[in-house]
Design an enzyme around this catalytic site. Structure first.
Site, PDB file in Angstrom:
ATOM      1  N   GLU A 106       0.719  -1.270  -0.033  1.00 50.57           N
ATOM      2  CA  GLU A 106      -0.093   0.073  -0.039  1.00 50.57           C
ATOM      3  C   GLU A 106       0.845   1.303   0.027  1.00 50.57           C
ATOM      4  OE1 GLU A 106      -2.732  -0.320   3.222  1.00 50.57           O
ATOM      5  OE2 GLU A 106      -4.140  -1.367   1.985  1.00 50.57           O
TER       6      GLU A 106
ATOM      7  N   GLU B 223      -6.573  -7.766  -0.571  1.00 49.77           N
ATOM      8  CA  GLU B 223      -6.631  -7.759   0.610  1.00 49.77           C
ATOM      9  C   GLU B 223      -8.257  -7.526   0.989  1.00 49.77           C
ATOM     10  OE1 GLU B 223      -4.658  -5.064   3.456  1.00 49.77           O
ATOM     11  OE2 GLU B 223      -2.905  -5.675   2.508  1.00 49.77           O
TER      12      GLU B 223
HETATM   13  C1  GAL Z   1      -4.238  -2.671   5.097  1.00 47.76           C
HETATM   14  C2  GAL Z   1      -2.817  -3.214   5.236  1.00 47.76           C
HETATM   15  C3  GAL Z   1      -2.824  -4.210   6.091  1.00 47.76           C
HETATM   16  C4  GAL Z   1      -3.706  -4.344   7.308  1.00 47.76           C
HETATM   17  C5  GAL Z   1      -4.833  -3.933   7.140  1.00 47.76           C
HETATM   18  C6  GAL Z   1      -5.899  -3.791   8.051  1.00 47.76           C
HETATM   19  O1  GAL Z   1      -4.270  -1.170   4.816  1.00 47.76           O
HETATM   20  O2  GAL Z   1      -2.322  -3.300   3.956  1.00 47.76           O
HETATM   21  O3  GAL Z   1      -1.309  -4.641   6.420  1.00 47.76           O
HETATM   22  O4  GAL Z   1      -3.217  -3.246   8.120  1.00 47.76           O
HETATM   23  O5  GAL Z   1      -4.996  -2.706   6.372  1.00 47.76           O
HETATM   24  O6  GAL Z   1      -7.252  -3.413   7.619  1.00 47.76           O
END
Ligand code: GAL
Length: 665
Positions: free
Chosen positions: A154, A310
Site C-alpha cells: 500500500e 486484501e
Molecule cells: C491494510 C494493510 C494491512 C492491514 C490492513 C488492516 O491497509 O495493507 O497490512 O493493516 O489494512 O485493515
C-alpha cells in the site's frame, strides 16, 4: 499494462491472505499449513512486514525461517506471493539514520514504532530497500513456490509526502526537469499573484504550513511529484526483480480511489493490478463504492484480470466502531470482485494477531480458532472459488458499455481550499455511478484523453481540471455518435490550474462549448452540500420541465446558445436558468449538460433517457437499490447487499437473492 499470461495470470482463482508466520512460534506453522489446505488456500502473501526479522542488523540477513516457511507451503502446494518487505523499515534504520524518518508539513519528524516510517525520497532508505530486495530476489527469485512478487505494501498509505530537505531538493529537481526555466514555473504557478515570483529553483520550497492559502499549482505539482517519487520506489524494486526473478510478475496493492497516487500512471507499470478494500459494514451504501473500486481496478489494468489482495473476513480495528461483516458478506464481497474482473480473493490476514495494533482485526483464523463462524465461511468460500475455477469466469473479461471519467489532478485540485465550494469529487462521481449501478449497467472508468469510441455513453462528472485536447476529445466523442453527459464543474481549469476564459467548459469557442451548445458563466452552489459532508441533509432546489424533480449541490448561470433545455431551476439563486440540456451531435450522438446534482429520482429519469438513446441494455428494467448484477464469462451474477432477501427482475426474469447472497444465472 502488460500481463504475463494471455487471459488469467493464474491457473485457478487465487484464495488466501497475508501470512505473517514471523509473528508466531514456529510450532504453529504446521497447523497453519494444515488449516490452509483444508480451507482451499492457494496463495499466501508472505513477508509483508518482516524486514526486522529478515535483516536484524544492517547487512546481516536471516533467511532460515523464511526458507522453512516457503518449503512448508511449497510442500503443501500453496503458492507464495512474496513480499519485498520494504514497507516498514526496522528500528536500526530509524536509530542510525534518523534522516530517513518522514517530516510533516510543520517540520515535525515522525517517530519509529508504527509502520511505513520512511521518507519516500530518502536515499538511505532507497539503498537499504534495494539491497533487501536484491537479497530476497537472489534467494527466492526462481523458487517454484513463488507465484508473484508483492512490492512493498500500500505505497503511500500513511506517508505519501515528507518535508525533509532531501525531499525538497528532489522536488526542485523534478520541477526543473518539468519546467526547464524558472520563468516557465512562474507562469504555470501564477506567481505574480501575492508576490510569489521566484528568481531561481533554489528559492522554491514544498508547500509547507503557511499563513493562508498556498499556491494551488505548487500544491498540485507537489502531489504529482510525490506520486511520481513513490512510483520510483516501486520501479526500483521491479528492476531488481526483473533481473533476478525473470518472468515472475510483480504487483503492489492499490487502495481503490486512493487520494495520494495517480494510479493511471502507476497501473501501466504493474504486471497485474491488485487492490485492498475494506467496506464499512455500518454503511448501507458501501457496496456502491465497492463496486466502483472493482470497476476502477479492471479499468486501470486495461480490462485485464486483477487480484483482490486484501479484504477483511469480518471486522476491522481502525474505525471508531468496528462492526462485523454479517454472515455471507465476506463471500458477497469476494464474489463481487470476481464478477467485476478479479481472478482471486485474498484477505488480511490469515491468523488473527495475538498482540500489536491489529489484534482486534478479523482474520481467516480468528482468536476463537478454526471452529468459528468466520473460519467456516472462509472454508466455504475457498471451496466455492475452487469450483468456480472449473467454469468460464476465470480470466474472462467484463463488458462495459458506458464509461465514467476519473482524474487524480481533479481530485487533488478539488481537495484544495479556495475553491468555489467544498466539492467532494469522489462522492460526486459515486452519485453518478450509483444511477448506472441501479440499472445494472456496468461501467469502465476512463482517464481523460483515453479512447472512448467503444462506449455507448460517457459520463463526465465534475472534471474540474482538464487539458484543452482532453475536452476536445469529449466533444469529438459526441460528434462521432456517442451520448456524452457532462456534469457541472467540468472544464473549469487547465492542467496548470489556470481558469478557462470566455465561459467555462474550456473557454471561449471551445469545441466542447460548441458541442454542448452552451457556456457556463457563473457558479451558484446551493448553501449546504450533503456530498461534501456539511451538517444536515444538504440544500435542495427544484427543477421543472421535461425532466423535473429535485436538484442538490449546485446551480449555475449558463448561456445556452444552441441546446434544448430539458429542465430549468425553479427556485434558488439561479431560478430560471438551465439545469439539464441536450444538443444533438453527430450521427445519433448527443451532448447533455447537467448543471446540478440531480436527486436520485431525477437522476434515474435522466439515466433512462441517455441509456435508451445509447441503446445500452439495462438488466434491471427499473432502478434497484442494494442489488447489483454483472456478467463475466457468460455467467450473470446477481448480488444482494441488503439484510433482506431481494426479489428482482433481471432481464425479464424474476429471481430471489438471499440476504447478503449471490446467485448466478
Ligand atoms: C491494510 C494493510 C494491512 C492491514 C490492513 C488492516 O491497509 O495493507 O497490512 O493493516 O489494512 O485493515
Amino acid at each position: 499494462m502488460t500481463s504475463p499470461f494471455p487471459s488469467s495470470p493464474f491457473p485457478s482463482f487465487r484464495f488466501g491472505g497475508d501470512y505473517n508466520p514471523e509473528q508466531w512460534d514456529p510450532s504453529v506453522w504446521d497447523d497453519d499449513v494444515r488449516l490452509m489446505t483444508a480451507a482451499g488456500v492457494t496463495t499466501a502473501t508472505v513477508g509483508v512486514f518482516s524486514w526486522a526479522k529478515l535483516e536484524p542488523e544492517p547487512g546481516r540477513f536471516e533467511f532460515g525461517w523464511l526458507d522453512t516457511v516457503i518449503e512448508k507451503l511449497h510442500a503443501a502446494g500453496i503458492r507464495v506471493l512474496l513480499a519485498t518487505a520494504t514497507a516498514s523499515p526496522p528500528a536500526w534504520m530509524a536509530a542510525r539514520h534518523p534522516e530517513t524518518l518522514p517530516v510533516d508539513e510543520r517540520g515535525v519528524r515522525l517517530g519509529f514504532g508504527s509502520r511505513q516510517q520512511y521518507s519516500p525520497h530518502s536515499r538511505v532508505y532507497r539503498e537499504f530497500a534495494e539491497r533487501l530486495v536484491r537479497e530476497l530476489a537472489g534467494r527466492y527469485g526462481r523458487h517454484p513456490a513463488v507465484e508473484a512478487w508483492h512490492a512493498n505494501n500500500e505505497y503511500g498509505c500513511h506517508v505519501s509526502e515528507s518535508f525533509d530537505e532531501e525531499s525538497v531538493s528532489a522536488f526542485r529537481a523534478w520541477l526543473e526537469a518539468k519546467y526547464g526555466t524558472i520563468e516557465a514555473l512562474n507562469r504555470a504557478w501564477g506567481t505574480y499573484f501575492w508576490s510569489q515570483a521566484y528568481a531561481s529553483f533554489d528559492e522554491v520550497d514544498a508547500p509547507r504550513a503557511a499563513p493562508t492559502f498556498r499556491n494551488p499549482t505548487q500544491q498540485l505539482d507537489w502531489k504529482r511529484f510525490n506520486s511520481d517519487g513513490i512510483l520510483e520506489l516501486f520501479l526500483m524494486e521491479k528492476a531488481v526483480l526483473a533481473e533476478l526473478s525473470p518472468g515472475v510478475p510483480v504487483t503492489t496493492n492499490f487502495m481503490g480511489f486512493f487520494g495520494e497516487l495517480d494510479y493511471w500512471k502507476w497501473a501501466e507499470r504493474l504486471d497485474f493490478v491488485s487492490d485492498d478494500e475494506y467496506p464499512d459494514p455500518a454503511d448501507p451504501r458501501a457496496h456502491v463504492h465497492l463496486a466502483a473500486t472493482r470497476d476502477l481496478m479492471r479499468s486501470l489494468g486495461g480490462g485485464k484480470p486483477w487480484l483482490l489482495m486484501e479484504q477483511s473476513p469480518s471486522a476491522v480495528n481502525w474505525r471508531p466502531r468496528n462492526l462485523p461483516k454479517p454472515p455471507g458478506a465476506n463471500r458477497l464481497h469476494g464474489l463481487q470482485a470476481v464478477a467485476r474482473g478479479a481472478d482471486g480473493v485474498l484477505h488480511f490476514q490469515w491468523r488473527q494477531a495475538e498482540a500489536g495494533a491489529e489484534k482486534f482485526h478479523a482474520a481467516m483464523v480468528p482468536h476463537a480458532g478454526p471452529d468459528s463462524r468466520v473460519h467456516r465461511e472462509v472454508q466455504a468460500l475457498g471451496a466455492e472459488l475452487a469450483e468456480l475455477s472449473q467454469g468460464p469466469v476465470l480470466g474472462a473479461s467484463v463488458d462495459a458499455q458506458a464509461a465514467i471519467l476519473w482524474d487524480w489532478d481533479t481530485l487533488w485540485a478539488l481537495r484544495q481550499d479556495a475553491n468555489p465550494a467544498r466539492i467532494d469529487y469522489l462522492a460526486t462521481v459515486m452519485h453518478w455511478y450509483g444511477a448506472l449501478l441501479r440499472r445494472g449497467v456496468v461501467v469502465d472508468f476512463a482517464r481523460p484523453g483515453a479512447r472512448l469510441d467503444g462506449y455507448g455513453a460517457v459520463f463526465v462528472p465534475a472534471l474540474h481540471v482538464a487539458a484543452p485536447d482532453e475536452l476536445d476529445a469529449l466533444a469529438a466523442y459526441a460528434e462521432a455518435g456517442g451520448q456524452l453527459v457532462v456534469g457541472y464543474q467540468t472544464g473549469i481549469l487547465d492542467r496548470d490550474l489556470h481558469a478557462y476564459l470566455g465561459g467555462y467548459l474550456g473557454g471561449a469557442g471551445s469545441a466542447l462549448q460548441r458541442t454542448l451548445g452552451l457556456r457556463v458563466e457563473e457558479f451558484a452552489p446551493l448553501p449546504a452540500s450533503a456530498l461534501a459532508g456539511d451538517e444536515g441533509p444538504g440544500s435542495e432546489a427544484s427543477v421543472v420541465g421535461e425532466l423535473a424533480g429535485t436538484a442538490t449541490e449546485w446551480q449555475e448561470f449558463t448561456v445556452v446558445d444552441d441546446a434544448e433545455v430539458l429542465a430549468r431551476f425553479d427556485d434558488g439563486a439561479a431560478a430560471g436558468e438551465a439545469a439539464i440540456t441536450r444538443r444533438p451531435a453527430g450521427g445519433r450522438g448527443a451532448a447533455w449538460y447537467v448543471a446540478t446534482q440531480p436527486g436520485a429520482e431525477l437522476f434515474d429519469a435522466l439515466a433512462d433517457r441517455v441509456l435508451t438513446d445509447a441503446e445500452i441494455e439495462t438488466p434491471f428494467a427499473a432502478p434497484v437499490v442494494g442489488v447489483e448484477t454483472v456478467v463475466r464469462g457468460g455467467v450473470r451474477f446477481v448480488l444482494n447487499h441488503t439484510p433482506k432477501p431481494a426479489e428482482v427482475e433481471v432481464l425479464g426474469r424474476t429471481v430471489t437473492v438471499p440476504a447478503y447472497g449471490v446467485i448466478t444465472l
